[in-house]
Design a protein around this motif. Structure first.
Motif, PDB file in Angstrom:
ATOM      1  N   ALA A  52       1.030  -1.687   0.069  1.00 10.01           N
ATOM      2  CA  ALA A  52      -0.174   0.478   0.211  1.00 10.01           C
ATOM      3  C   ALA A  52       0.968   1.663   0.080  1.00 10.01           C
ATOM      4  CB  ALA A  52      -1.068   0.337   1.352  1.00 10.01           C
ATOM      5  N   PHE A  56       1.093   4.086  -2.850  1.00  7.14           N
ATOM      6  CA  PHE A  56       0.815   5.261  -2.430  1.00  7.14           C
ATOM      7  C   PHE A  56       1.760   6.153  -3.200  1.00  7.14           C
ATOM      8  CE2 PHE A  56       1.454   9.208   0.393  1.00  7.14           C
ATOM      9  CZ  PHE A  56       0.055   9.981   0.693  1.00  7.14           C
ATOM     10  N   ASN A  60       1.713   9.542  -6.455  1.00  9.55           N
ATOM     11  CA  ASN A  60       2.401  10.163  -5.658  1.00  9.55           C
ATOM     12  C   ASN A  60       3.572  11.209  -7.229  1.00  9.55           C
ATOM     13  OD1 ASN A  60       0.829  12.047  -3.665  1.00  9.55           O
ATOM     14  ND2 ASN A  60       0.879   9.839  -2.303  1.00  9.55           N
ATOM     15  N   ILE A  90       0.213  14.387  -2.625  1.00  2.49           N
ATOM     16  CA  ILE A  90       0.439  14.006  -1.304  1.00  2.49           C
ATOM     17  C   ILE A  90      -0.753  14.876  -1.336  1.00  2.49           C
ATOM     18  CG2 ILE A  90       0.940  13.209   1.082  1.00  2.49           C
ATOM     19  CD1 ILE A  90       3.544  13.306   0.069  1.00  2.49           C
ATOM     20  N   LEU A  93      -4.137  14.253  -3.127  1.00  2.00           N
ATOM     21  CA  LEU A  93      -4.601  12.141  -3.051  1.00  2.00           C
ATOM     22  C   LEU A  93      -5.125  12.176  -2.082  1.00  2.00           C
ATOM     23  CD1 LEU A  93      -3.882   9.819  -5.261  1.00  2.00           C
ATOM     24  CD2 LEU A  93      -2.827   9.064  -4.001  1.00  2.00           C
ATOM     25  N   SER A  94      -4.477  12.362  -1.300  1.00  2.00           N
ATOM     26  CA  SER A  94      -5.230  12.457   0.649  1.00  2.00           C
ATOM     27  C   SER A  94      -6.055  12.961   0.356  1.00  2.00           C
ATOM     28  CB  SER A  94      -4.048  12.552   1.551  1.00  2.00           C
ATOM     29  OG  SER A  94      -3.783  13.492   1.863  1.00  2.00           O
ATOM     30  N   GLY A 119      -7.925   9.829  -5.747  1.00  2.00           N
ATOM     31  CA  GLY A 119      -7.875   9.927  -3.993  1.00  2.00           C
ATOM     32  C   GLY A 119      -9.095   9.348  -3.555  1.00  2.00           C
ATOM     33  N   SER A 122      -8.698   4.936  -4.178  1.00  2.00           N
ATOM     34  CA  SER A 122      -8.299   4.884  -3.477  1.00  2.00           C
ATOM     35  C   SER A 122      -8.359   4.347  -2.006  1.00  2.00           C
ATOM     36  CB  SER A 122      -6.550   5.122  -4.099  1.00  2.00           C
ATOM     37  OG  SER A 122      -6.511   6.711  -2.950  1.00  2.00           O
ATOM     38  N   MET A 123      -8.126   5.651  -1.768  1.00  2.00           N
ATOM     39  CA  MET A 123      -9.133   5.572  -0.379  1.00  2.00           C
ATOM     40  C   MET A 123     -10.344   4.545   0.335  1.00  2.00           C
ATOM     41  SD  MET A 123      -5.986   7.414   1.119  1.00  2.00           S
ATOM     42  CE  MET A 123      -7.684   8.138   3.101  1.00  2.00           C
TER      43      MET A 123
END
Length: 295
Positions: A52, A56, A60, A90, A93-94, A119, A122-123
């Motif tokens: 993971a 990530f 990014n 970052i 994406l987060s 993001g 994927s989260m």
């Protein structure tokens, strides 16, 4: 000459069955992404977390590259350094979005919107995988290191002991004991055969402590008349399968243990692990759980 995808020799898959590694499915074309959800569920926690983290970082790094090649798509990026675009990637994406950097061109908004969608997706996927791994029911059953064969109730008996490490109640617990061995057919071919070994007691109403499975080796048993040399010649393996209802998790759980023939100890019995304290309470000595004695 370069071979096509269909002509390339696929990697043989290796599985463990009955305690040994067996090469199976040779020639099967199965790509890495063909069953990625199963790989994520069966990977160890260190491998899962490392994978993971790698995904990530790669995501990014790719989006940071898209920002970096454009002409100042993001505001408040001094000198247009790649590392600053990586930090912004970052944040995007987060979905953190601190606000000190933000898109200021149509190109920047397009890449940021694409990354934001990636993001969110994927989260959500990662949340589902982590929840599935944590919520997956599992049995904390400790199996003895060695099955033993000795006299029990005046008859030669194969015994396998295990204990419920959680000490909660596993209701309607059921156990099966399987024998696998090599046999030669009339035509001279060797095949791997398996037999279910009848147990003196295959069900337990409320498994909370230890349980020893007993298979009487009589004339009807596939093990009748076999000694340690016969076990080795037939490449004998034993497989124990236990299932039951965990009253705490409110789910059905399963456990499995395999033994190869060198693990079977003839003429020995398990050391007693149950006794009582001075005030009359039942006590289990796990220090002697795997211990076997002559007799």
């Amino acid at each position: 000459m370069v071979k096509s995808v269909s002509e390339r020799t696929p990697k043989a898959r290796v599985v463990r069955l009955g305690g040994r590694e067996i090469i199976v499915a040779e020639g099967q074309h199965l790509g890495f992404w063909a069953d990625i959800s199963h790989r994520c569920m069966t990977a160890s926690w260190p491998s899962f977390i490392a994978g993971a983290a790698l995904v990530f970082v790669v995501f990014n790094a790719i989006f940071a590259g898209f920002y970096w090649i454009a002409d100042q798509p993001i505001s408040n990026v001094p000198g247009g350094a790649y590392i600053d675009y990586l930090y912004f990637s970052i944040e995007t994406l987060s979905t953190a979005g601190y606000g000190d950097m933000h898109p200021q061109t149509h190109y920047g908004h397009f890449i940021a919107a694409t990354e934001l969608f990636t993001g969110i997706f994927s989260m959500s996927l990662m949340t589902g995988l982590i929840f599935a791994r944590f919520s997956r029911p599992n049995a904390r059953l400790l199996f003895a290191d060695n099955p033993v064969i000795s006299s029990h109730e005046g008859k030669p008996t194969l015994m396998v002991r295990f204990v419920n490490e959680r000490h909660n109640i596993i209701g309607n617990a059921a156990a099966k004991l399987w024998l696998m061995r090599n046999e030669v057919s009339v035509e001279g071919g060797t095949s791997r055969r398996f037999y279910e070994l009848p147990l003196a007691r295959s069900e337990h109403p409320a498994l909370a402590l230890s349980w020893t499975l007993y298979h009487v080796i009589d004339e009807q048993s596939p093990l009748y008349g076999l000694d340690a040399d016969d076990f080795a010649a037939a490449d004998v393996s034993l497989v124990v399968v236990v299932s039951g209802y965990d009253v705490v998790a409110a789910q059905t759980i399963h456990a499995r243990k395999s033994y190869d023939y060198p693990a079977v100890r003839f003429g020995q019995r398990y050391a007693d692990i149950l006794d009582r304290t001075e005030d009359g309470r039942l006590r289990i000595d796990y220090g002697r759980f795997h211990e076997t004695l002559e007799g």
